[in-house]
Motif scaffolding. Structure first.
Motif, PDB file in Angstrom:
ATOM      1  N   GLY A  66      11.985 -10.450   9.654  1.00 25.01           N
ATOM      2  CA  GLY A  66      12.805  -9.679   8.722  1.00 25.01           C
ATOM      3  C   GLY A  66      12.019  -8.607   7.989  1.00 25.01           C
ATOM      4  N   ALA A  67      12.747  -7.729   7.325  1.00 21.02           N
ATOM      5  CA  ALA A  67      12.117  -6.755   6.430  1.00 21.02           C
ATOM      6  C   ALA A  67      11.689  -7.464   5.155  1.00 21.02           C
ATOM      7  CB  ALA A  67      13.088  -5.617   6.128  1.00 21.02           C
ATOM      8  N   GLN A  68      10.585  -7.026   4.572  1.00 28.66           N
ATOM      9  CA  GLN A  68      10.033  -7.683   3.380  1.00 28.66           C
ATOM     10  C   GLN A  68       9.903  -6.678   2.237  1.00 28.66           C
ATOM     11  OE1 GLN A  68       9.416 -11.048   3.469  1.00 28.66           O
ATOM     12  NE2 GLN A  68      10.121 -11.042   5.600  1.00 28.66           N
ATOM     13  N   TRP A  69      10.260  -7.130   1.028  1.00 28.31           N
ATOM     14  CA  TRP A  69      10.159  -6.294  -0.173  1.00 28.31           C
ATOM     15  C   TRP A  69       9.091  -6.855  -1.104  1.00 28.31           C
ATOM     16  CZ3 TRP A  69      10.593  -7.205  -5.403  1.00 28.31           C
ATOM     17  CH2 TRP A  69      10.784  -6.091  -6.253  1.00 28.31           C
ATOM     18  N   GLU A  70       8.255  -5.969  -1.626  1.00 28.86           N
ATOM     19  CA  GLU A  70       7.267  -6.381  -2.621  1.00 28.86           C
ATOM     20  C   GLU A  70       6.960  -5.210  -3.539  1.00 28.86           C
ATOM     21  OE1 GLU A  70       2.782  -8.357  -3.062  1.00 28.86           O
ATOM     22  OE2 GLU A  70       3.652  -8.019  -1.075  1.00 28.86           O
ATOM     23  N   ALA A  71       7.252  -5.384  -4.818  1.00 30.34           N
ATOM     24  CA  ALA A  71       6.927  -4.392  -5.851  1.00 30.34           C
ATOM     25  C   ALA A  71       7.444  -2.997  -5.487  1.00 30.34           C
ATOM     26  CB  ALA A  71       5.425  -4.354  -6.097  1.00 30.34           C
ATOM     27  N   GLY A  72       8.663  -2.955  -4.969  1.00 28.77           N
ATOM     28  CA  GLY A  72       9.281  -1.677  -4.659  1.00 28.77           C
ATOM     29  C   GLY A  72       8.999  -1.141  -3.274  1.00 28.77           C
ATOM     30  N   ASN A  73       8.090  -1.775  -2.550  1.00 26.70           N
ATOM     31  CA  ASN A  73       7.748  -1.330  -1.195  1.00 26.70           C
ATOM     32  C   ASN A  73       8.389  -2.244  -0.165  1.00 26.70           C
ATOM     33  OD1 ASN A  73       5.941   0.784  -2.061  1.00 26.70           O
ATOM     34  ND2 ASN A  73       4.481  -0.831  -2.609  1.00 26.70           N
ATOM     35  N   VAL A  74       8.795  -1.668   0.944  1.00 25.24           N
ATOM     36  CA  VAL A  74       9.423  -2.433   2.025  1.00 25.24           C
ATOM     37  C   VAL A  74       8.574  -2.306   3.279  1.00 25.24           C
ATOM     38  CG1 VAL A  74      11.420  -2.592   3.564  1.00 25.24           C
ATOM     39  CG2 VAL A  74      11.757  -2.202   1.109  1.00 25.24           C
ATOM     40  N   SER A  75       8.292  -3.433   3.902  1.00 29.49           N
ATOM     41  CA  SER A  75       7.575  -3.439   5.176  1.00 29.49           C
ATOM     42  C   SER A  75       8.518  -3.943   6.262  1.00 29.49           C
ATOM     43  CB  SER A  75       6.325  -4.317   5.107  1.00 29.49           C
ATOM     44  OG  SER A  75       6.653  -5.639   4.709  1.00 29.49           O
ATOM     45  N   THR A  76       8.532  -3.246   7.384  1.00 21.24           N
ATOM     46  CA  THR A  76       9.326  -3.675   8.531  1.00 21.24           C
ATOM     47  C   THR A  76       8.537  -4.711   9.319  1.00 21.24           C
ATOM     48  OG1 THR A  76       8.462  -1.761   9.745  1.00 21.24           O
ATOM     49  CG2 THR A  76      10.627  -1.524   8.711  1.00 21.24           C
ATOM     50  N   PRO A  77       9.174  -5.467  10.203  1.00 15.73           N
ATOM     51  CA  PRO A  77       8.475  -6.529  10.937  1.00 15.73           C
ATOM     52  C   PRO A  77       7.341  -5.997  11.807  1.00 15.73           C
ATOM     53  CG  PRO A  77      10.848  -6.827  11.070  1.00 15.73           C
ATOM     54  CD  PRO A  77      10.627  -5.482  10.462  1.00 15.73           C
ATOM     55  N   ARG A  78       6.458  -6.882  12.163  1.00 14.48           N
ATOM     56  CA  ARG A  78       5.324  -6.534  13.020  1.00 14.48           C
ATOM     57  C   ARG A  78       5.812  -5.883  14.310  1.00 14.48           C
ATOM     58  NH1 ARG A  78       2.937 -11.921  11.272  1.00 14.48           N
ATOM     59  NH2 ARG A  78       4.717 -12.653  12.468  1.00 14.48           N
ATOM     60  N   GLY A  79       5.159  -4.808  14.672  1.00 16.25           N
ATOM     61  CA  GLY A  79       5.486  -4.104  15.904  1.00 16.25           C
ATOM     62  C   GLY A  79       6.449  -2.950  15.719  1.00 16.25           C
ATOM     63  N   PHE A  80       7.199  -2.934  14.604  1.00 18.73           N
ATOM     64  CA  PHE A  80       8.197  -1.885  14.409  1.00 18.73           C
ATOM     65  C   PHE A  80       7.546  -0.519  14.208  1.00 18.73           C
ATOM     66  CE2 PHE A  80      12.740  -3.264  13.533  1.00 18.73           C
ATOM     67  CZ  PHE A  80      12.643  -4.401  14.316  1.00 18.73           C
ATOM     68  N   LYS A  81       6.481  -0.464  13.411  1.00 22.27           N
ATOM     69  CA  LYS A  81       5.843   0.826  13.127  1.00 22.27           C
ATOM     70  C   LYS A  81       5.244   1.426  14.396  1.00 22.27           C
ATOM     71  CE  LYS A  81       4.242   4.149  10.413  1.00 22.27           C
ATOM     72  NZ  LYS A  81       3.702   5.061  11.430  1.00 22.27           N
ATOM     73  N   SER A  82       4.557   0.627  15.165  1.00 15.77           N
ATOM     74  CA  SER A  82       3.971   1.127  16.405  1.00 15.77           C
ATOM     75  C   SER A  82       5.062   1.576  17.373  1.00 15.77           C
ATOM     76  CB  SER A  82       3.106   0.037  17.047  1.00 15.77           C
ATOM     77  OG  SER A  82       2.627   0.456  18.298  1.00 15.77           O
ATOM     78  N   ALA A  83       6.117   0.782  17.475  1.00 13.50           N
ATOM     79  CA  ALA A  83       7.227   1.141  18.359  1.00 13.50           C
ATOM     80  C   ALA A  83       7.910   2.419  17.890  1.00 13.50           C
ATOM     81  CB  ALA A  83       8.234   0.001  18.427  1.00 13.50           C
ATOM     82  N   TYR A  84       8.051   2.551  16.565  1.00 15.12           N
ATOM     83  CA  TYR A  84       8.693   3.756  16.032  1.00 15.12           C
ATOM     84  C   TYR A  84       7.850   4.995  16.346  1.00 15.12           C
ATOM     85  CZ  TYR A  84      11.033   6.982  12.886  1.00 15.12           C
ATOM     86  OH  TYR A  84      11.693   8.064  12.377  1.00 15.12           O
ATOM     87  N   ASP A  85       6.549   4.887  16.228  1.00 17.22           N
ATOM     88  CA  ASP A  85       5.676   6.022  16.536  1.00 17.22           C
ATOM     89  C   ASP A  85       5.845   6.454  17.994  1.00 17.22           C
ATOM     90  OD1 ASP A  85       4.729   6.004  13.956  1.00 17.22           O
ATOM     91  OD2 ASP A  85       2.893   4.912  14.431  1.00 17.22           O
ATOM     92  N   THR A  86       5.930   5.481  18.891  1.00 10.12           N
ATOM     93  CA  THR A  86       6.153   5.801  20.302  1.00 10.12           C
ATOM     94  C   THR A  86       7.537   6.400  20.512  1.00 10.12           C
ATOM     95  OG1 THR A  86       4.684   3.991  20.973  1.00 10.12           O
ATOM     96  CG2 THR A  86       6.226   4.821  22.622  1.00 10.12           C
ATOM     97  N   TYR A  87       8.505   5.836  19.820  1.00  9.28           N
ATOM     98  CA  TYR A  87       9.896   6.278  19.933  1.00  9.28           C
ATOM     99  C   TYR A  87      10.052   7.749  19.540  1.00  9.28           C
ATOM    100  CZ  TYR A  87      14.917   6.232  18.633  1.00  9.28           C
ATOM    101  OH  TYR A  87      16.256   6.504  18.493  1.00  9.28           O
ATOM    102  N   ILE A  88       9.451   8.157  18.433  1.00  8.76           N
ATOM    103  CA  ILE A  88       9.652   9.534  17.981  1.00  8.76           C
ATOM    104  C   ILE A  88       8.859  10.528  18.828  1.00  8.76           C
ATOM    105  CG2 ILE A  88      10.202   8.817  15.637  1.00  8.76           C
ATOM    106  CD1 ILE A  88       7.448   9.833  14.764  1.00  8.76           C
ATOM    107  N   GLN A  89       7.827  10.063  19.506  1.00  7.79           N
ATOM    108  CA  GLN A  89       7.102  10.953  20.413  1.00  7.79           C
ATOM    109  C   GLN A  89       7.995  11.446  21.539  1.00  7.79           C
ATOM    110  OE1 GLN A  89       3.564   8.867  21.701  1.00  7.79           O
ATOM    111  NE2 GLN A  89       2.763   8.714  19.607  1.00  7.79           N
ATOM    112  N   GLY A  90       9.007  10.654  21.873  1.00  8.38           N
ATOM    113  CA  GLY A  90       9.945  11.052  22.913  1.00  8.38           C
ATOM    114  C   GLY A  90      11.054  11.961  22.429  1.00  8.38           C
TER     115      GLY A  90
END
Length: 590
Positions: A66-90
């Protein structure tokens, strides 16, 4: 673990054979030379790799973490950021975006196929991209040239994301009740103060910046929805040269703990005198925001189709492999201790229902995409106007019917698995949880039904409806068309019910709300019947080219007309029963 393989053969069938999309694109000057059959196929094949190999494997792990919230910041699950970087390259965020600002300018007919793959692979991930695409559409349609030039290129690129900030704790459907305020500043900007909830992707760690489109009221605004303005509010302010500056007064107060789409951050967003910029005219914000909302409604409808497709694929695989009992007519797999459950009539009923509704939905989504392309790119004023009217009529049907029947298909897929369908490791229960929200957000399906019947049919006096049904009648009138009689009977039923409701609504305003959901479903089944007749027409003419594929089409069409279209009979009876029985029970007796 569940798998997803994009139904490329079926997508090509719908695009190239049923709707002859390449021929349409060739006659539209803005698309001619930009996209043809080979280009479309190459895009779909690459999209299949991205969704099946990159995003689908993150679906279950994203749900577990799941997505996690801490002190106003949100982190997406493991692997999402790397996948998103690849996704936007296309360049996938800007697939159908305006090329003037860095979009790829591909037709909507192609984009709806990609969106289906995206939701089928990973609905939570898909939402981050979908909100950005919708925000870009609203900015492109209504913002100043300065705002477009500053914000659209990095948004189409995917470096910046978008969000849609409408709902407040006391104000959901009735947006006229919003309390978020916008105070003018000397430099032409506005100070935005208020709190919004249920904001998809309001905060996340995927992008450098998040561009919030916020509904708020000016100090002298009229009461109600006529006093709403739309503002662009970046998470991080942007310098004159386009670089990122200081943080804006925007914060995420919390995220929701939800039934499904757990990897999608659903945020409470607080604006504490944040700097924003007006989009469009003062007090005309709702109309501007509807540009985004209508895009999102079709997109969320497609979530229903994509979820149903994955549910069907996995249920089909399970039904072919799971051994239980013998077929009613005797052993089929005589070398095994039992037959695969796909031999049993009820399992076949469930699988065929899923297949027929999902493939019918894919064709309907493509038809709506075709009308969007004509409304945007046609040089014929009459064709453009007709397409625009059909889009307005069909959007609520697409959003609600796709998601109602998509949820049903996910439940049927779970049922095929039996007890294993209730166990997390098999993946089917996640699709039931994830797709359930699609019937609720972007305007509940009950609201979509009211919009269809009350505004698009009754208030329109059936003009737009006749534009649609005339196309069905014209098809059925051609010699040799399959299921022409059944189709004409179904269209007549829809038109008769529509005319009857016109009269009833004048006598009792409750009749619209009492009939609206059943009416939308009646409309949906009739629309699918037309599209299944069109698909059967192509299949019977092409049978020798690919016998297995086209025989399957013809068999599924037969199932639709014999087992699913008759549901319109009971829907008609429910509608004609009127609203009286809804008000026979006193409020205190509920």
């Amino acid at each position: 673990m569940p798998e997803f393989n994009a139904p490329l053969r079926d997508m090509r069938f719908v695009l190239h054979e049923v709707f002859e999309a390449p021929a349409l694109w060739a006659r539209l000057p803005a698309l001619a030379g930009q996209v043809d059959a080979d280009t479309a196929d190459a895009i779909l094949e690459e999209a299949a790799k991205v969704t099946g190999q990159l995003l689908a494997p993150l679906n279950r792990s994203g749900d577990e973490e799941g997505a996690q919230w801490e002190a106003g910041n949100v982190s997406t699950p493991r692997g999402f950021k790397s996948a998103y970087d690849t996704y936007i390259q296309g360049g996938w965020v800007g697939l159908s975006g305006n090329p003037e600002f860095g979009g790829l300018g591909m037709p909507k007919m192609l984009a709806v196929q990609f969106e289906e793959m995206l939701y089928a692979a990973n609905s939570s991930f898909a939402l981050y991209s979908a909100l950005t695409s919708g925000a870009c559409l609203a900015i492109d349609a209504h913002a100043s040239e300065a705002l477009k030039n500053t914000f659209l290129p990095p948004m189409y690129e995917g470096r910046w994301a978008g969000s849609m900030c409408l709902t407040e704790a006391h104000s959901g459907t009735d947006l006229g009740l919003i309390r978020t305020r916008a105070e003018p500043r000397a430099d032409g900007s506005f100070s935005i103060s208020g709190s919004k909830m249920f904001i998809t992707g309001g905060e996340q760690d995927l992008t450098e910046n998040i561009i919030h489109l916020v509904l708020a009221k000016l100090p002298d605004a009229p009461a109600g929805p006529r006093g709403i303005s739309l503002f662009l509010v970046p998470k991080i302010q942007v310098n004159a040269d386009g670089s990122l500056g200081a943080s804006n007064a925007v914060s995420c107060g919390s995220i929701e703990h939800k039934m499904g789409i757990k990897a999608s951050a659903t945020c409470v967003m607080n604006f504490d005198g944040a700097c924003g910029w007006l989009i469009g005219e003062p007090n005309k914000g709702l109309a501007a925001m509807f540009t985004m909302m209508n895009y999102e409604r079709l997109s969320i409808g497609i979530q229903g189709i994509g979820s149903a497709e994955t549910s069907y694929q996995n249920a089909r695989t399970y039904a072919r492999e799971r051994l239980q009992s013998r077929a009613p007519t005797g052993a089929v797999a005589i070398d095994k201790v039992a037959d695969p459950i796909i031999v049993h009539p009820d399992v076949r009923r469930m699988l065929l229902s899923m297949k027929a509704m999902t493939e019918g939905g894919r064709a309907f989504a493509s038809f709506v995409g075709q009308q969007l392309d004509l409304a945007k790119f046609s040089t014929d004023a009459h064709e453009q106007q007709t397409a625009s009217e059909l889009v307005a009529l069909l959007t609520p049907v697409a959003k609600a019917f796709f998601t109602d029947t998509g949820f049903d298909s996910c439940v049927l897929g779970q049922q095929v698995f039996g007890g294993h369908g209730y166990i997390r490791e098999w993946g089917q229960e996640q699709w039931v949880r994830d797709v359930r929200i699609a019937q609720i957000y972007e305007g509940t399906n009950g609201i979509q039904a009211l919009d269809l019947l009350g505004r698009k049919v009754i208030a329109n006096r059936g003009v737009a409806l006749r534009l649609f049904t005339s196309q069905i009648r014209a098809f059925a009138a051609e010699p040799g068309k399959p299921y022409a009689g059944e189709l004409l009977n179904a269209v007549q039923r829809l038109e008769d019910v529509s005319d009857w409701l016109q009269g009833q609504a004048r006598l009792n305003p409750n009749e619209i709300g009492a009939a609206s959901v059943e009416y939308l479903h009646l409309f949906g089944y009739v629309a699918y019947a037309w599209l299944w007749a069109r698909m059967a027409d192509v299949a019977q003419d092409s049978l020798n080219a690919d016998p297995d594929f086209y025989r399957a089409k013809l068999a599924t069409a037969q199932f639709y007309f014999s087992r699913l279209l008759p549901r319109t009979l009971s829907l008609e009876q429910s509608i004609r029963a009127g609203s009286e029985s809804l008000y026979g029970l006193e409020t205190a007796s509920f």
